[in-house]
Design an enzyme around this catalytic site. Structure first.
Site, short mmCIF file in Angstrom:
data_model
loop_
_atom_site.label_atom_id
_atom_site.label_comp_id
_atom_site.label_asym_id
_atom_site.label_seq_id
_atom_site.Cartn_x
_atom_site.Cartn_y
_atom_site.Cartn_z
N ILE A 62 40.67 45.15 33.30
CA ILE A 62 39.35 44.91 33.88
C ILE A 62 39.41 44.27 35.26
O ILE A 62 38.45 44.34 36.02
CB ILE A 62 38.50 44.03 32.93
CG1 ILE A 62 37.02 44.01 33.34
CG2 ILE A 62 39.06 42.61 32.89
CD1 ILE A 62 36.33 45.35 33.27
N TYR A 63 40.52 43.64 35.62
CA TYR A 63 40.59 42.95 36.91
C TYR A 63 40.44 43.96 38.05
O TYR A 63 41.28 44.83 38.26
CB TYR A 63 41.91 42.19 37.07
CG TYR A 63 42.09 41.04 36.10
CD1 TYR A 63 41.00 40.49 35.41
CD2 TYR A 63 43.34 40.50 35.87
CE1 TYR A 63 41.17 39.44 34.53
CE2 TYR A 63 43.52 39.43 35.00
CZ TYR A 63 42.43 38.91 34.32
OH TYR A 63 42.60 37.85 33.45
N GLN A 64 39.34 43.79 38.76
CA GLN A 64 38.95 44.71 39.83
C GLN A 64 39.07 46.16 39.37
O GLN A 64 39.54 47.03 40.09
CB GLN A 64 39.78 44.45 41.09
CG GLN A 64 39.47 43.11 41.76
CD GLN A 64 38.01 42.88 42.06
OE1 GLN A 64 37.25 42.36 41.21
NE2 GLN A 64 37.56 43.26 43.24
N MET A 65 38.62 46.38 38.14
CA MET A 65 38.52 47.71 37.53
C MET A 65 39.83 48.52 37.65
O MET A 65 39.83 49.69 38.00
CB MET A 65 37.36 48.49 38.16
CG MET A 65 36.01 47.85 37.91
SD MET A 65 35.65 47.55 36.15
CE MET A 65 35.44 49.24 35.55
N GLY A 66 40.92 47.84 37.35
CA GLY A 66 42.21 48.52 37.32
C GLY A 66 43.06 48.36 38.56
O GLY A 66 44.27 48.58 38.52
#
Length: 331
Positions: A62-66
């Protein structure tokens, strides 16, 4: 840098883990952490971590959407790191496709799909630790634990871990795995620091009894324990997540931060160094997950790993935060 075993395993990890949440595509359009650093800005920070002896790196899908996973993989390759020398962890559970069916959670479908996506972004054939990013009340525990077991048996992960949840949830998941002969969690990534010590009631004693590693996230409370109260850093101005996590208990937290500031000044130490050294002095802590958005920040926290905290100083810090040690359990 010292190295310790990750819980009741033979895996060696550095006493500090570098949180890769700080890396990825910057800007709010790419995720919840608009202050993230792209590959070029991340390189000197990552280099400082390697030179300090850190071998443990934690990210999440999920961190910065991958894109955090992508930058993590790029950094590993750019520095030519021996895969056998480093420990790479990522997480699964949060919604990667908002508004769409099966966009997140801990169903068998989600877990088996997301591990492949994470490995592709990382450019690796396995992760060393695959962590569930909170519990999923909408999926049967048996389904989740069997799917995680299959991820390990497929060779895509070496171990599994869990993160912030109630102690009863963690114990129940462990019991389900044990009952069925499935892989059990070896690490708990929980919320723990000087302004949030609720975990000392149940989760920490449980993990000690289970010989589960404790790798707390945000040991400096999003920077609150590293600066005098009210300091406006560039991150503070745009970090809405930290406000959501901590602003609800500002009245209590200010007292703790002010006390840490006074004691740090009396000892001639940076606040963050003192707060992190206190955490590392606790026998139940394996490796706090520290973040950095510039090399200097990392240098400050690395020093804490070798900063001695004598019993009298540790007792003083405990006394100064005792009245406020247990915060809102819902954090």
């Amino acid at each position: 840098m010292q190295y310790v075993k990750l819980g009741n395993t033979g895996l060696d990890v550095s006493r500090l883990c570098l949180g890769m949440m700080s890396f990825g595509k910057p800007g709010p359009e790419h995720g919840l952490f608009p202050w993230a650093r792209d590959f070029d800005e991340a390189k000197p920070i990552f280099q400082a971590a390697i030179e300090a002896g850190i071998n443990y790196f934690d990210t999440a899908n999920i961190y910065q959407m991958g894109s955090s996973e992508e930058v993590t993989g790029q950094l590993i390759r750019a520095f030519g790191l021996d895969r056998d020398d480093i420990v790479v962890a990522t997480k699964v559970r949060m919604d990667m496709r908002p508004g769409k069916p099966n966009g997140g959670g801990l169903s068998r479908k989600a877990i088996l799909s997301e591990i492949d996506k994470s490995l592709k972004r990382l450019g690796l054939d396995h992760v060393d630790l695959y962590t569930i990013h909170r519990a999923d009340p909408n999926t049967p525990i048996e389904e989740t634990m069997e799917a995680l077991h299959d991820v390990v048996k497929s060779g895509k992960a070496r171990y599994i871990g869990a993160s912030t949840m109630y102690a009863w949830q963690f114990e129940r998941m462990q019991n389900v795995a044990e009952k069925n002969g499935w892989t059990r969690f070896v690490a708990m990534q929980n919320h723990y620091n000087l302004i949030y010590r609720e975990e000392e009631r149940e989760m920490i004693p449980l993990c000690q009894d289970r010989k589960v590693a404790l790798t707390p996230w945000s040991p400096l409370a999003g920077g609150r324990l590293a600066h005098p109260w009210g300091t406006q850093t560039a991150r503070v101005k745009i970090d809405e997540v930290s406000k959501w996590v901590w602003d609800g208990t500002n009245a209590l937290d200010k007292v703790v931060v002010d006390n840490v500031q006074r004691l740090a000044e009396a000892k001639g130490l940076p606040m963050g160094q003192l707060a992190l050294a206190w955490m590392l002095s606790k026998p139940w802590i394996t490796a706090p997950i520290v973040g950095a958005s510039r090399p200097g920040q990392l240098a400050d926290v690395v020093v804490a790993e070798s900063t001695p905290i004598d019993p009298s100083l540790k007792s003083r810090i405990d006394e100064m935060t005792h009245e406020y040690r247990f915060g809102a359990a819902a954090r």
